[in-house]
Design a protein around this motif. Structure first.
Motif, PDB file in Angstrom:
ATOM      1  N   GLU A  40      25.401  -3.856  32.513  1.00  0.00           N
ATOM      2  CA  GLU A  40      25.030  -5.085  33.163  1.00  0.00           C
ATOM      3  C   GLU A  40      23.655  -4.653  34.056  1.00  0.00           C
ATOM      4  O   GLU A  40      22.815  -5.262  33.802  1.00  0.00           O
ATOM      5  N   VAL A  41      23.650  -3.293  34.094  1.00  0.00           N
ATOM      6  CA  VAL A  41      22.455  -2.639  34.891  1.00  0.00           C
ATOM      7  C   VAL A  41      21.369  -2.656  33.776  1.00  0.00           C
ATOM      8  O   VAL A  41      20.205  -2.832  34.035  1.00  0.00           O
ATOM      9  N   MET A  42      21.531  -2.179  32.597  1.00  0.00           N
ATOM     10  CA  MET A  42      20.437  -2.119  31.543  1.00  0.00           C
ATOM     11  C   MET A  42      19.783  -3.722  31.352  1.00  0.00           C
ATOM     12  O   MET A  42      18.817  -3.712  31.209  1.00  0.00           O
ATOM     13  N   LEU A  43      20.589  -4.579  31.313  1.00  0.00           N
ATOM     14  CA  LEU A  43      20.153  -5.757  31.072  1.00  0.00           C
ATOM     15  C   LEU A  43      19.346  -6.720  32.253  1.00  0.00           C
ATOM     16  O   LEU A  43      18.679  -7.399  32.226  1.00  0.00           O
ATOM     17  N   ASP A  44      19.634  -5.931  33.490  1.00  0.00           N
ATOM     18  CA  ASP A  44      18.750  -6.462  34.473  1.00  0.00           C
ATOM     19  C   ASP A  44      17.343  -6.039  34.516  1.00  0.00           C
ATOM     20  O   ASP A  44      16.565  -6.171  35.249  1.00  0.00           O
ATOM     21  N   VAL A  45      16.856  -5.326  33.360  1.00  0.00           N
ATOM     22  CA  VAL A  45      15.599  -4.990  33.219  1.00  0.00           C
ATOM     23  C   VAL A  45      14.943  -6.235  32.958  1.00  0.00           C
ATOM     24  O   VAL A  45      13.698  -6.552  33.290  1.00  0.00           O
ATOM     25  N   ILE A  46      15.592  -7.359  32.413  1.00  0.00           N
ATOM     26  CA  ILE A  46      14.986  -8.653  32.213  1.00  0.00           C
ATOM     27  C   ILE A  46      14.992  -9.332  33.731  1.00  0.00           C
ATOM     28  O   ILE A  46      15.913  -9.612  34.381  1.00  0.00           O
ATOM     29  N   ILE A 160      10.960  -1.567  29.353  1.00  0.00           N
ATOM     30  CA  ILE A 160      12.353  -0.626  28.914  1.00  0.00           C
ATOM     31  C   ILE A 160      12.972  -0.121  29.971  1.00  0.00           C
ATOM     32  O   ILE A 160      12.545  -0.160  31.388  1.00  0.00           O
ATOM     33  N   ALA A 161      14.228  -0.070  29.535  1.00  0.00           N
ATOM     34  CA  ALA A 161      15.183   0.482  30.609  1.00  0.00           C
ATOM     35  C   ALA A 161      16.053   1.850  30.100  1.00  0.00           C
ATOM     36  O   ALA A 161      16.023   1.707  28.788  1.00  0.00           O
ATOM     37  N   PHE A 162      16.167   2.760  30.792  1.00  0.00           N
ATOM     38  CA  PHE A 162      16.801   3.883  30.261  1.00  0.00           C
ATOM     39  C   PHE A 162      17.647   4.503  31.467  1.00  0.00           C
ATOM     40  O   PHE A 162      17.236   4.578  32.685  1.00  0.00           O
ATOM     41  N   ASN A 163      18.654   5.345  31.349  1.00  0.00           N
ATOM     42  CA  ASN A 163      19.411   6.209  32.278  1.00  0.00           C
ATOM     43  C   ASN A 163      19.561   7.614  31.809  1.00  0.00           C
ATOM     44  O   ASN A 163      19.524   7.965  30.960  1.00  0.00           O
ATOM     45  N   VAL A 164      19.536   8.237  33.021  1.00  0.00           N
ATOM     46  CA  VAL A 164      19.862   9.828  32.975  1.00  0.00           C
ATOM     47  C   VAL A 164      20.569  10.176  34.176  1.00  0.00           C
ATOM     48  O   VAL A 164      20.720   9.554  34.960  1.00  0.00           O
ATOM     49  N   MET A 165      21.022  11.669  33.997  1.00  0.00           N
ATOM     50  CA  MET A 165      21.939  11.955  34.851  1.00  0.00           C
ATOM     51  C   MET A 165      21.097  12.361  36.315  1.00  0.00           C
ATOM     52  O   MET A 165      20.133  12.819  36.359  1.00  0.00           O
ATOM     53  N   SER A 166      22.013  12.191  37.412  1.00  0.00           N
ATOM     54  CA  SER A 166      21.130  12.279  38.730  1.00  0.00           C
ATOM     55  C   SER A 166      21.255  13.814  39.052  1.00  0.00           C
ATOM     56  O   SER A 166      22.146  14.571  38.633  1.00  0.00           O
ATOM     57  N   LEU A 204      27.442   5.113  40.312  1.00  0.00           N
ATOM     58  CA  LEU A 204      27.605   6.121  39.198  1.00  0.00           C
ATOM     59  C   LEU A 204      26.628   7.503  39.390  1.00  0.00           C
ATOM     60  O   LEU A 204      25.575   7.514  40.194  1.00  0.00           O
ATOM     61  N   TYR A 205      26.986   8.667  38.786  1.00  0.00           N
ATOM     62  CA  TYR A 205      26.175   9.829  39.072  1.00  0.00           C
ATOM     63  C   TYR A 205      24.974   9.986  38.000  1.00  0.00           C
ATOM     64  O   TYR A 205      24.925  10.911  37.376  1.00  0.00           O
ATOM     65  N   GLU A 206      24.392   9.091  38.080  1.00  0.00           N
ATOM     66  CA  GLU A 206      23.161   8.848  37.312  1.00  0.00           C
ATOM     67  C   GLU A 206      22.015   7.856  37.900  1.00  0.00           C
ATOM     68  O   GLU A 206      22.392   7.277  38.989  1.00  0.00           O
ATOM     69  N   TYR A 207      20.961   7.560  37.441  1.00  0.00           N
ATOM     70  CA  TYR A 207      20.001   6.551  37.878  1.00  0.00           C
ATOM     71  C   TYR A 207      19.434   5.940  36.735  1.00  0.00           C
ATOM     72  O   TYR A 207      19.412   6.540  35.453  1.00  0.00           O
ATOM     73  N   THR A 208      18.986   4.530  36.630  1.00  0.00           N
ATOM     74  CA  THR A 208      18.529   3.907  35.652  1.00  0.00           C
ATOM     75  C   THR A 208      16.858   3.494  36.144  1.00  0.00           C
ATOM     76  O   THR A 208      16.747   3.360  37.191  1.00  0.00           O
ATOM     77  N   VAL A 209      16.318   3.583  35.201  1.00  0.00           N
ATOM     78  CA  VAL A 209      14.514   3.302  35.201  1.00  0.00           C
ATOM     79  C   VAL A 209      14.304   2.122  34.468  1.00  0.00           C
ATOM     80  O   VAL A 209      14.580   2.342  33.398  1.00  0.00           O
ATOM     81  N   TYR A 210      13.476   1.277  34.892  1.00  0.00           N
ATOM     82  CA  TYR A 210      12.898   0.088  34.621  1.00  0.00           C
ATOM     83  C   TYR A 210      11.547   0.287  34.387  1.00  0.00           C
ATOM     84  O   TYR A 210      10.816   0.745  35.453  1.00  0.00           O
ATOM     85  N   ILE A 211      10.622   0.436  33.290  1.00  0.00           N
ATOM     86  CA  ILE A 211       9.411   0.682  33.273  1.00  0.00           C
ATOM     87  C   ILE A 211       8.768  -0.654  32.597  1.00  0.00           C
ATOM     88  O   ILE A 211       9.120  -0.915  31.518  1.00  0.00           O
ATOM     89  N   TYR A 212       7.566  -1.332  33.244  1.00  0.00           N
ATOM     90  CA  TYR A 212       7.083  -2.439  32.688  1.00  0.00           C
ATOM     91  C   TYR A 212       5.658  -2.265  32.295  1.00  0.00           C
ATOM     92  O   TYR A 212       5.032  -1.310  32.851  1.00  0.00           O
ATOM     93  N   LYS A 213       5.276  -3.097  31.487  1.00  0.00           N
ATOM     94  CA  LYS A 213       3.862  -3.106  31.083  1.00  0.00           C
ATOM     95  C   LYS A 213       2.757  -3.273  32.337  1.00  0.00           C
ATOM     96  O   LYS A 213       3.207  -4.414  33.072  1.00  0.00           O
TER      97      LYS A 213
END
Length: 213
Positions: A40-46, A160-166, A204-213
């Motif tokens: 769900e969080v990944m798709l929120d990049v849209i 783009i969207a990606f996640n890494v551990m916090s 969750l013990y991570e965070y997600t990043v959205y990067i836009y053009k």
């Protein structure tokens, strides 16, 4: 990238698939509820204002195409997500093609190819691609991460969207990639884009990043 140590990460996930089969454990997510939250969080990049038209989305590191399974069950993504998958693992790509024969799945090593041979996508999501570093040192994983992000950003039209551990955890697991946000921000602003969002609001013990053009 001369050092191919990152392929050990792919081998780890293939071992998980062999041991657990086609489920969340097979892609090394501890529980299904959290895995669904990540999709769900990944798709929120849209952005919400783009949920009325079709967007070409590449699930990079697609594994067993569980993100597509999630999309197909959500009415709001009908006619919105034009899905394709990509993975370095032949084992996962074969599984995904067997499950979804009418979907485009690509097998390639993005760090060892001519990007002009790939189509461009509106959005690329990398769910779980950078959460585990396994036997790599932090320095090796950091180098791999930077090269990947820069190249993935070249094949997207919008973001783009990606996640890494916090790093904001009680303790860190040695095999996971806990990335300091200040180090990430310095890299993104200097080498990728200043237009990004860091999400740390989904429990969750991570965070997600959205990067836009």
């Amino acid at each position: 990238m001369k050092n191919k140590n990152y392929k050990s990460i792919v081998e780890h996930y293939e071992d998980c698939l062999d041991e657990h089969g086609d489920n969340h454990h097979g892609v090394d997510w501890p529980n299904k509820k959290d895995a669904l939250k990540r999709y769900e969080v990944m798709l929120d990049v849209i952005p919400k204002n783009e949920l009325t038209s079709s967007n070409k989305l590449l699930d990079f590191g697609c594994g067993a195409a569980h993100l597509l399974e999630f999309v197909l069950k959500q009415e709001k993504y009908k006619n919105v997500v034009d899905y394709s998958g990509a993975d370095l693992s032949e084992k996962f790509i074969s599984l995904s093609k067997d499950k979804f024969p009418n979907i485009n799945f690509y097998r390639f090593d993005l760090l060892d190819m001519d990007l002009s041979t790939l189509p461009k996508f509106d959005y690329v999501v990398l769910n779980g691609v950078f959460t585990e570093k396994r036997e790599l040192t932090f320095s090796e994983m950091w180098s791999y991460f930077q090269e990947m992000i820069k190249r993935v950003f070249l094949i997207t039209n919008k973001g783009i969207a990606f996640n890494v551990m916090s790093k904001a955890v009680d303790w860190e697991r040695e095999e996971l990639f806990h990335l300091p946000t200040d180090q990430l921000i310095d890299f993104l602003t200097k080498e990728v884009s200043r237009n990004f969002i860091i999400r740390n609001d989904y429990g969750l013990y991570e965070y997600t990043v959205y990067i836009y053009k």
